[in-house]
Design an enzyme around this catalytic site. Structure first.
Site, PDB file in Angstrom:
ATOM      1  N   ARG A 218       0.818  -1.220   0.000  1.00  0.00           N
ATOM      2  CA  ARG A 218       0.000   0.000   0.000  1.00  0.00           C
ATOM      3  C   ARG A 218       0.844   1.260   0.000  1.00  0.00           C
ATOM      4  O   ARG A 218       0.450   2.285   0.578  1.00  0.00           O
ATOM      5  CB  ARG A 218      -0.971   0.032   1.189  1.00  0.00           C
ATOM      6  CG  ARG A 218      -1.735  -1.250   1.434  1.00  0.00           C
ATOM      7  CD  ARG A 218      -2.533  -1.689   0.257  1.00  0.00           C
ATOM      8  NE  ARG A 218      -3.160  -2.990   0.465  1.00  0.00           N
ATOM      9  CZ  ARG A 218      -3.672  -3.703  -0.535  1.00  0.00           C
ATOM     10  NH1 ARG A 218      -3.633  -3.281  -1.769  1.00  0.00           N
ATOM     11  NH2 ARG A 218      -4.223  -4.859  -0.280  1.00  0.00           N
TER      12      ARG A 218
ATOM     13  N   GLU B  37      -4.454   4.275   1.023  1.00  0.00           N
ATOM     14  CA  GLU B  37      -4.900   3.014   0.427  1.00  0.00           C
ATOM     15  C   GLU B  37      -6.300   3.111  -0.173  1.00  0.00           C
ATOM     16  O   GLU B  37      -6.564   2.578  -1.242  1.00  0.00           O
ATOM     17  CB  GLU B  37      -4.862   1.903   1.488  1.00  0.00           C
ATOM     18  CG  GLU B  37      -5.383   0.584   0.977  1.00  0.00           C
ATOM     19  CD  GLU B  37      -5.339  -0.536   2.020  1.00  0.00           C
ATOM     20  OE1 GLU B  37      -4.840  -0.303   3.136  1.00  0.00           O
ATOM     21  OE2 GLU B  37      -5.806  -1.638   1.701  1.00  0.00           O
TER      22      GLU B  37
ATOM     23  N   ARG C 118     -18.278  -8.191   9.537  1.00  0.00           N
ATOM     24  CA  ARG C 118     -16.867  -7.887   9.794  1.00  0.00           C
ATOM     25  C   ARG C 118     -16.704  -6.729  10.786  1.00  0.00           C
ATOM     26  O   ARG C 118     -15.734  -6.656  11.534  1.00  0.00           O
ATOM     27  CB  ARG C 118     -16.186  -7.553   8.454  1.00  0.00           C
ATOM     28  CG  ARG C 118     -14.762  -7.086   8.599  1.00  0.00           C
ATOM     29  CD  ARG C 118     -14.089  -6.981   7.253  1.00  0.00           C
ATOM     30  NE  ARG C 118     -12.844  -6.259   7.365  1.00  0.00           N
ATOM     31  CZ  ARG C 118     -12.036  -5.978   6.364  1.00  0.00           C
ATOM     32  NH1 ARG C 118     -12.344  -6.367   5.151  1.00  0.00           N
ATOM     33  NH2 ARG C 118     -10.915  -5.309   6.552  1.00  0.00           N
TER      34      ARG C 118
ATOM     35  N   ASP D  75     -11.761  -0.950   7.998  1.00  0.00           N
ATOM     36  CA  ASP D  75     -10.394  -0.882   7.479  1.00  0.00           C
ATOM     37  C   ASP D  75     -10.099   0.435   6.780  1.00  0.00           C
ATOM     38  O   ASP D  75     -10.095   0.493   5.560  1.00  0.00           O
ATOM     39  CB  ASP D  75     -10.168  -2.048   6.479  1.00  0.00           C
ATOM     40  CG  ASP D  75      -8.721  -2.134   6.022  1.00  0.00           C
ATOM     41  OD1 ASP D  75      -7.887  -1.435   6.602  1.00  0.00           O
ATOM     42  OD2 ASP D  75      -8.442  -2.914   5.091  1.00  0.00           O
TER      43      ASP D  75
ATOM     44  N   GLU E 282      -5.933 -12.093   8.139  1.00  0.00           N
ATOM     45  CA  GLU E 282      -5.648 -12.155   6.696  1.00  0.00           C
ATOM     46  C   GLU E 282      -4.567 -13.185   6.365  1.00  0.00           C
ATOM     47  O   GLU E 282      -3.648 -12.924   5.600  1.00  0.00           O
ATOM     48  CB  GLU E 282      -5.260 -10.767   6.169  1.00  0.00           C
ATOM     49  CG  GLU E 282      -6.377  -9.746   6.359  1.00  0.00           C
ATOM     50  CD  GLU E 282      -6.118  -8.387   5.725  1.00  0.00           C
ATOM     51  OE1 GLU E 282      -4.954  -7.996   5.630  1.00  0.00           O
ATOM     52  OE2 GLU E 282      -7.107  -7.726   5.345  1.00  0.00           O
TER      53      GLU E 282
HETATM   54  C1  GCV Z   1      -0.696  -4.962   5.824  1.00  0.00           C
HETATM   55  C2  GCV Z   1      -5.747  -4.005   4.701  1.00  0.00           C
HETATM   56  C3  GCV Z   1      -4.717  -3.839   3.620  1.00  0.00           C
HETATM   57  C4  GCV Z   1      -3.577  -4.821   3.778  1.00  0.00           C
HETATM   58  C5  GCV Z   1      -2.987  -4.645   5.172  1.00  0.00           C
HETATM   59  C6  GCV Z   1      -4.083  -4.900   6.193  1.00  0.00           C
HETATM   60  C7  GCV Z   1      -3.590  -4.714   7.610  1.00  0.00           C
HETATM   61  O1  GCV Z   1      -6.429  -5.192   4.535  1.00  0.00           O
HETATM   62  O2  GCV Z   1      -5.311  -3.956   2.373  1.00  0.00           O
HETATM   63  O3  GCV Z   1      -2.636  -4.543   2.786  1.00  0.00           O
HETATM   64  O4  GCV Z   1      -1.898  -5.527   5.367  1.00  0.00           O
HETATM   65  O5  GCV Z   1      -5.120  -3.980   5.965  1.00  0.00           O
HETATM   66  O6  GCV Z   1      -3.811  -3.651   8.146  1.00  0.00           O
HETATM   67  O7  GCV Z   1      -3.000  -5.637   8.167  1.00  0.00           O
END
Ligand code: GCV
Length: 710
Positions: free
Chosen positions: A180, A405, A348, A377, A303
């Site tokens: 990002r 982002e 979520r 997010d 994730e």
């Molecule tokens: C570092 C979002 C972003 C991911 C990021 C994640 C996080 O999903 O798209 O790139 O990963 O947040 O904060 O862990």
């Protein structure tokens, strides 16, 4: 207070050095501005009255102590004043009698922690702090004051940071790319370190120290175990060696499964004695190489990252294992609460609260749980995360995202201070009215011993650091708010503009106007009325039609819930009931669709297309109104920016002009993507006052597809 006698440095070498400094400073002024100097531009003051007054006040810099941090404070003052005033300013050990100057002193009676005071005493400007870092912060504060051409005597101030750990989190990967990141590749040249130490690391540290940032996590939270090898710890140590001279501690993101992947153990179970021993030994090794190492940042069971739940353990089990290893060195664990599961029936929004609230009180003393400002997010507008206020026995840190982002990368101009401030000022009501998120994060509401605010960095190898020169303001605003969350976005915008772009009053106002409106404009052509997460693959152009993914919660339709009846995510009792995670006083403001503030409406309600809103328009018409006025407002941004050309460096002006032109084209395209897609459900016409989209939905989709191609 020290007793001073007259001593001056007289050696020829020092005089030569001063002349050289002066020459460099003057020649710097002549070159075009490439944005590298950020807000630390010490250009010659053109106003002769101001310059003459300052010249009388600053004839020496007196420092009796000696440390890397103090020497950097003195150096910054000397470089800055010499360049601004066009005269050499000597560094002395004691003040010069019958002259005015700057005196830097360390005193036990100085402001506590990293704080400083600046006073006027017998014509001298005296910066006092109890720690070296405080003197450095006070020196930058003085320079900031002078760069805004304010009267010297008005600099008198006592200032202490409200947050203890004011950190950047870099999502930098070992090979160079930044997750990002939109401003080039990583600043850290891992393959060259530790032998080659890029001078840019010093400028990075200066910039951070100038706004009070005192910690940095150098690698991505999706962490490679590579950073825990001795080879890489030595590389990190070289960076830490630069940063500590500016009062900045270095931290690492860790890969939770490292005992297995790196250590060759059979498990990474946090309750396994061998695993615990592995972390204890690894931590000792790190501290042998980096004695003032700050600690670990952890993304676990999120994730796809490994974590304690892989072994049936809790987040607290995982965090406490690391805390045990770090405790002997006063290191901290920063454990992220960014978690959610691939469950099509779950919301979520509720995930972090559901997993963490019950763990309150179970974390070791040196653990901070770091929470993103919103429950999903980093969306352009989110309600505050319901975790704030619901873990009174666990220090909760704030995680903001500086890199854009979901805010148009480095193309769209979005000033983020209003996003940060909106969250910090939100009232959780957990201890009655006035229990703002800020009072939770700064530890005052629940007496947290540890406090932390982190910004996911927007820096990269681009010469101007942030790609879009205007995005420098987001880095700046983050630092200033981490120091003092009571500052207003407007005050910070004006300050940054004066330091970075121009001191011409009308132009300062015009630019800060753009900055202050930029976030709402972006929201209007992207996610008006509380729409969320229209992006899936690219995170750039909206793809509201996106309905296929390996996980249901990675589709766009999961979030906006458009159907023939209406639009929005029902989070009331008839839906996911996420509102229950807030105190009733908060929940009530959002509970009733009739009274819910429009910016949050679709976050909490599924609204029929024809329902009349408090604006007087029905949902469909209001959406069209927002999408169209949002996109049109970019024209206003362009016009405002064109109007300040005469006082902005031409290279920067033209760079931003180009980005705004792109932003306008994209705003139209993004507006059309939404309007055409939603129209397939609403079946209503676009109000006649607005032009019809030039492209069909299929054509717009094709354009988005281009951005998704590999
Ligand atoms: C570092 C979002 C972003 C991911 C990021 C994640 C996080 O999903 O798209 O790139 O990963 O947040 O904060 O862990």
């Amino acid at each position: 207070m020290m007793v001073f006698t007259k001593t001056l440095f007289h050696s020829k070498i020092q005089n030569l050095a001063l002349l050289l400094l002066l020459f460099v400073a003057i020649s710097n002024n002549a070159s075009a501005d490439d944005g590298y100097r950020l807000w630390l531009k010490y250009d010659r003051i053109q106003n002769t009255t101001i310059s003459a007054t300052y010249s009388k006040s600053f004839n020496f810099i007196a420092l009796s102590g000696n440390s890397d941090i103090l020497n950097n404070a003195v150096k910054e003052l000397q470089t800055g004043l010499t360049a601004m005033l066009g005269k050499p300013i000597p560094i002395v050990k004691t003040p010069v009698i019958n002259q005015s100057g700057i005196i830097l002193t360390i005193s036990a009676n100085g402001a506590s922690g990293d704080g400083y005071s600046i006073q006027m005493q017998s014509g001298n400007t005296v910066i006092t702090a109890s720690k070296d870092a405080g003197v450095l912060y006070g020196s930058f504060a003085l320079l900031r004051h002078l760069r805004q051409h304010l009267p010297v005597e008005k600099v008198v101030v006592q200032s202490s940071p409200k947050i203890q750990l004011r950190m950047l989190n870099h999502w930098d990967n070992p090979e160079g790319p930044i997750e990002r990141g939109y401003a080039g590749s990583s600043l850290w040249k891992w393959y060259e370190l530790p032998e080659t130490v890029d001078p840019r690391y010093t400028d990075y540290a200066r910039a951070n120290a100038s706004i009070g940032i005192n910690g940095t996590v150098v690698n991505n939270v999706n962490a490679s175990a590579r950073f825990l090898t001795a080879e890489y710890v030595h590389k990190v140590a070289a960076l830490a060696g630069v940063f500590r001279k500016f009062g900045i501690k270095t931290y690492l993101s860790i890969h939770f499964a490292a005992p297995k992947t790196l250590g060759g153990l059979k498990t990474s179970d946090p309750l396994d004695p061998e695993v615990r021993k592995w972390w204890i030994e690894k931590t000792k090794e790190i501290y042998r190489i980096i004695p003032d190492f700050g600690g670990f940042l952890v993304k676990a069971n999120s994730e796809g990252e490994p974590g304690p739940q892989d072994y049936g353990r809790t987040h607290a089990d995982g965090a406490n294992m690391l805390a045990e290893a770090l405790a002997p060195f006063n290191g901290v664990v920063i454990w992220r609460a960014f978690v959610y599961k691939a469950d099509p029936n779950a919301d979520r929004f509720k995930a972090a609260y559901d997993e963490f609230a019950t763990l309150d009180g179970k974390f070791a003393k040196n653990v901070i749980v770091q929470v993103k400002n919103g429950p999903i997010d980093f969306q352009p507008r989110e309600p505050f995360s319901p975790l704030f206020g619901n873990m009174p026995r666990t220090p909760l840190g704030m995680e903001f995202q500086l890199t854009q982002e979901y805010l148009g990368f480095a193309t769209h101009w979005v000033y983020e201070a209003p996003i940060f401030k909106e969250c910090l000022d939100a009232d959780t009501y957990v201890k009655g009215k006035g229990s703002t998120v800020a009072t939770i994060v700064d530890g005052s509401l629940h007496n947290y011993r540890l406090t932390c605010m982190a910004g996911v960095a927007n820096t990269g190898s681009d010469r101007n650091w942030t790609g879009n020169p205007m995005a420098q303001a987001n880095w700046y605003a983050f630092g200033r708010l981490a120091w003092d969350h009571t500052l207003s976005p407007e005050a910070i915008a004006r300050e940054w503009t004066q330091l970075t772009l121009t001191t011409e009053p009308r132009h300062v106002s015009a630019i800060s106007d753009i900055m202050l409106r930029s976030r709402d404009i972006y929201v209007d052509y992207n996610t008006p009325l509380g729409l969320s997460r229209p992006w899936t693959g690219s995170h750039y152009a909206p793809e509201p039609w996106q309905n296929r993914s390996s996980r249901p919660d990675w589709t766009a339709i999961y979030y906006h819930r458009a159907d023939s009846l209406g639009l929005g995510f029902d989070r009331t009792a008839t839906g996911s009931n996420a509102l229950l995670q807030y105190r009733p006083e908060v929940g009530r403001t959002w509970l009733n669709a009739e009274t819910c503030p429009l910016p949050y409406l679709l976050w909490f309600h599924h609204i029929p297309w024809s329902q009349k809103l408090s604006s007087g328009r029905n949902l469909w018409d209001e959406l069209c109104h927002r999408f169209y006025t949002g996109a049109d407002s970019v024209l206003w941004m362009q016009k405002q920016w064109a109007g300040v050309a005469s006082s902005i460096d031409p290279a920067i002006h033209s760079d931003v002009t180009g980005r705004l032109a792109k932003q306008y084209n994209e705003a139209i395209w993004w507006r059309d993507a939404w309007v055409l897609y939603l129209q397939t459900f609403s079946k209503k016409p676009i109000p006649a006052i607005y032009p019809k989209p030039e492209k069909t939905l299929e054509e717009v989709k094709k354009r988005v597809d281009v951005y998704l191609m590999r």
